[in-house]
Design an enzyme around this catalytic site. Structure first.
Site, short mmCIF file in Angstrom:
data_model
loop_
_atom_site.label_atom_id
_atom_site.label_comp_id
_atom_site.label_asym_id
_atom_site.label_seq_id
_atom_site.Cartn_x
_atom_site.Cartn_y
_atom_site.Cartn_z
N CYS A 7 0.59 -1.06 0.41
CA CYS A 7 0.37 -0.02 0.13
C CYS A 7 0.75 1.18 0.33
O CYS A 7 -0.09 2.20 -0.17
CB CYS A 7 -1.41 0.18 0.97
SG CYS A 7 -2.61 -1.18 1.33
N ASP A 30 10.49 -6.84 -8.95
CA ASP A 30 10.64 -7.29 -7.44
C ASP A 30 11.96 -7.16 -6.69
O ASP A 30 13.13 -6.89 -7.84
CB ASP A 30 10.49 -8.67 -7.67
CG ASP A 30 10.90 -9.20 -6.31
OD1 ASP A 30 9.29 -9.82 -6.21
OD2 ASP A 30 11.39 -8.97 -5.89
N HIS A 46 -6.88 -3.01 -1.14
CA HIS A 46 -5.86 -3.88 0.25
C HIS A 46 -6.94 -5.03 0.11
O HIS A 46 -7.34 -5.05 0.68
CB HIS A 46 -5.56 -3.44 1.14
CG HIS A 46 -4.65 -4.38 1.62
ND1 HIS A 46 -3.52 -4.61 1.97
CD2 HIS A 46 -4.84 -5.69 2.60
CE1 HIS A 46 -2.96 -5.04 3.20
NE2 HIS A 46 -3.84 -5.79 3.36
N ASN A 86 1.48 -16.71 -4.07
CA ASN A 86 2.16 -17.24 -2.81
C ASN A 86 1.30 -16.62 -2.21
O ASN A 86 0.36 -16.01 -1.53
CB ASN A 86 2.72 -16.90 -2.12
CG ASN A 86 3.88 -17.73 -3.39
OD1 ASN A 86 4.33 -18.37 -4.15
ND2 ASN A 86 5.24 -16.52 -3.44
N THR A 94 5.25 -13.43 2.00
CA THR A 94 6.01 -12.94 2.45
C THR A 94 5.23 -11.06 2.87
O THR A 94 5.59 -10.59 3.32
CB THR A 94 7.28 -12.41 2.88
OG1 THR A 94 7.88 -12.40 1.60
CG2 THR A 94 7.96 -13.66 3.09
N HIS A 97 -0.59 -8.38 1.09
CA HIS A 97 -1.16 -7.60 0.40
C HIS A 97 -1.07 -7.94 -0.70
O HIS A 97 0.02 -8.57 -1.36
CB HIS A 97 -0.41 -6.20 -0.35
CG HIS A 97 -0.90 -5.54 -1.26
ND1 HIS A 97 -1.61 -3.70 -0.64
CD2 HIS A 97 -1.37 -5.52 -1.51
CE1 HIS A 97 -2.19 -3.53 -2.05
NE2 HIS A 97 -2.48 -4.22 -2.96
N HIS A 99 -0.01 -10.32 -4.18
CA HIS A 99 0.44 -10.05 -5.42
C HIS A 99 0.75 -11.27 -6.56
O HIS A 99 0.15 -12.69 -5.96
CB HIS A 99 1.88 -9.20 -4.78
CG HIS A 99 2.16 -9.89 -4.24
ND1 HIS A 99 1.94 -10.38 -2.59
CD2 HIS A 99 3.36 -11.10 -4.78
CE1 HIS A 99 2.40 -11.27 -2.27
NE2 HIS A 99 4.24 -12.06 -2.59
N HIS A 101 3.26 -13.11 -9.21
CA HIS A 101 4.59 -12.71 -9.40
C HIS A 101 4.72 -12.39 -11.12
O HIS A 101 3.66 -13.85 -11.24
CB HIS A 101 5.95 -13.61 -9.05
CG HIS A 101 5.30 -13.25 -7.45
ND1 HIS A 101 6.56 -13.18 -7.27
CD2 HIS A 101 4.97 -14.23 -6.44
CE1 HIS A 101 6.52 -12.98 -5.38
NE2 HIS A 101 5.77 -13.58 -5.66
#
Ligand code: AMP
Ligand code: ZN
Length: 113
Positions: A7, A30, A46, A86, A94, A97, A99, A101
């Site tokens: 955020c 990343d 979020h 993930n 980890t 929020h 996401h 990849h």
């Protein structure tokens, strides 16, 4: 969310290497790339993870999946790429929020677990 890393990246209070932005989606490189191209695509709203997707908020996820091929094309990933999200501790999430990849730029290992 004030204490959420992504955020804060969307808000610009934490710097990022932005590759795409529109009204509902943000994408950036990343910080620890696992492949020659490694981009994170996130909703501006979020959501903690895939686990938080509902009928009400799923249009933003659908939009993310419209944006992903545009980013892949702009990045020259014509040989293919992988999309990964993930979700939760066992998956190694980890940042809480949501996401996705985008990984590409080389042949990727097929290992899934
Ligand atoms: P995950 O482990 O699936 O939750 O993915 C989180 C990803 O965020 C990891 O690949 C990290 O390298 C990446 N990451 C963490 N902090 C930053 C940051 N400030 N800018 C860009 N990527 C980050
Ligand atoms: Zn957040």
């Amino acid at each position: 969310m004030a204490d959420c890393l992504f955020c804060n990246i969307i808000a610009g209070s934490i710097p990022s290497n932005k590759v795409y932005e529109d009204e509902t989606v943000f994408a950036f490189r990343d910080i620890a790339p696992q492949a020659p191209t490694h981009i994170l695509v996130i909703p501006k709203v979020h959501l903690d993870s895939v686990d938080a997707v509902t009928p009400e908020n799923s249009p933003v996820v659908a939009h993310i999946f419209e944006v992903i091929p545009q980013i892949a094309k702009a990045e020259g990933l014509e040989n293919g790429y992988r999309v990964v999200s993930n979700c939760g501790a066992d998956a190694g999430q980890t940042v809480r929020h949501l996401h996705f990849h985008i990984l590409g730029g080389k042949p990727l290992a097929l290992e899934m677990a």
